[in-house]
Design a protein around this motif. Structure first.
Motif, mmCIF file in Angstrom:
data_model
loop_
_atom_site.group_PDB
_atom_site.id
_atom_site.type_symbol
_atom_site.label_atom_id
_atom_site.label_comp_id
_atom_site.label_asym_id
_atom_site.label_seq_id
_atom_site.Cartn_x
_atom_site.Cartn_y
_atom_site.Cartn_z
ATOM 1 N N ALA A 105 2.162 1.727 5.991
ATOM 2 C CA ALA A 105 3.502 1.543 6.559
ATOM 3 C C ALA A 105 4.490 1.018 5.519
ATOM 4 O O ALA A 105 5.654 1.436 5.483
ATOM 5 N N HIS A 108 5.546 3.901 3.439
ATOM 6 C CA HIS A 108 6.474 4.744 4.221
ATOM 7 C C HIS A 108 7.869 4.123 4.251
ATOM 8 O O HIS A 108 8.874 4.825 4.107
ATOM 9 N N GLU A 109 7.925 2.826 4.431
ATOM 10 C CA GLU A 109 9.229 2.138 4.462
ATOM 11 C C GLU A 109 9.997 2.330 3.166
ATOM 12 O O GLU A 109 11.218 2.340 3.153
ATOM 13 N N ARG A 110 9.263 2.487 2.085
ATOM 14 C CA ARG A 110 9.895 2.714 0.788
ATOM 15 C C ARG A 110 10.112 4.190 0.512
ATOM 16 O O ARG A 110 10.445 4.586 -0.608
#
Ligand SMILES: C[S@@+](CC[C@H](N)C(=O)[O-])C[C@H]1O[C@@H](n2cnc3c(N)ncnc32)[C@H](O)[C@@H]1O
Ligand SMILES: Nc1nc2[nH]cc(C(=O)O)c2c(=O)[nH]1
Ligand code: SF4
Ligand SMILES: [Mg+2]
Length: 218
Positions: A105, A108-110
């Motif tokens: 996660a 993914h956030e990056r």
């Protein structure tokens, strides 16, 4: 805490994403070999081409939490105004000993797509975008589906037919590299010729070459 042997920016050398710019995160440790040459002959996986002991490689180290490791890995992606989707490949050693949903996660956030190279003996966390499973001999396979199955060939006592009906989108055979220290002089056959012959006779399977070794990059 995550233990990382090394991290580097290179081109994915193998399989269906070969040629793609990637940040590699090589976790320390494996469940099928200690990584010590003295143990190779009795290990559950005996043909490994990789040093995954410790945290002393380039950009390696210990990371207290997912945020710290995600920041470290994203700094290795070149700043290009977002024209290409950033891509991270978690490998090892065996990445599924350490990779968890929180780290997936955080990548993914990056903005990263997340790929994994696993021996298939451990369950993967949710959210992986490209799952490559590379079965090892008779070790129990718990991951029976994914994006690609990439079998090193030939392996003693293993026929690709055993895996041909599993739930993968792509099936690759990769010639065993017998040149790494500890593997040479194994009396190995011509693994390239055998792999090409198998793909010609069984068109379900495609040839995967380790193109980074040809190109001379990590
Ligand atoms: C070093 S492993 C690490 C990831 C995971 N432990 C696994 O085995 O898939 C990365 C990839 O290299 C492949 N590989 C390891 N040793 C090899 C060799 N001697 N020749 C060709 N491929 C090899 C593995 O099968 C796997 O697809
Ligand atoms: N360039 C490059 N591509 C790779 N694909 C899988 C690798 C691995 O060791 O898991 C690898 C690797 O070590 N280098
Ligand atoms: S399972 Fe993967 S990392 Fe572990 S010894 Fe085999 S090839 Fe190397
Ligand atoms: Mg490798």
């Amino acid at each position: 805490m995550y233990s990382v042997k090394e991290a580097f920016y290179s081109l994915q050398g193998e399989g269906g994403q070969a040629g793609r710019a990637s940040v590699f995160c090589r976790f320390s440790g494996c469940n099928l070999w200690s990584g010590r040459e003295a143990d190779r002959a009795t290990a559950a996986c005996r043909f490994c081409d990789t040093d995954f002991i410790g945290t002393d490689g380039q950009h390696g180290g210990r990371f207290a939490d997912a945020a710290a490791l995600a920041a470290h890995l994203s700094a290795l992606w070149p700043d290009q105004d977002g024209v290409a989707t950033p891509y991270v490949v978690f490998t090892g050693g065996e990445p599924l000993l350490q990779l968890d949903e929180v780290l997936v996660a955080a990548m993914h956030e990056r903005g990263f797509e997340v790929a994994v190279e696993t021996n298939g003996t451990l369950p993967p966390p949710a959210g992986i975008d490209w799952l490559c499973v590379s079965p090892k001999g008779d070790n129990p396979l718990v991951v029976t589906g994914g994006d690609e199955l990439k079998l090193v060939h030939p392996q003693a006592g293993v026929t690709p037919e055993r895996f041909a009906r599993l739930d993968f989108a792509h099936f690759f055979l990769q010639p065993m590299d017998t040149t790494p220290a500890g593997l040479e002089g194994d009396g190995a056959s011509n693994t390239m010729a055998e792999t090409v012959a198998y793909c010609l006779a069984h068109p379900q399977w495609r040839l995967s070459l380790q193109t980074h070794k040809i190109a001379g990059v990590d």
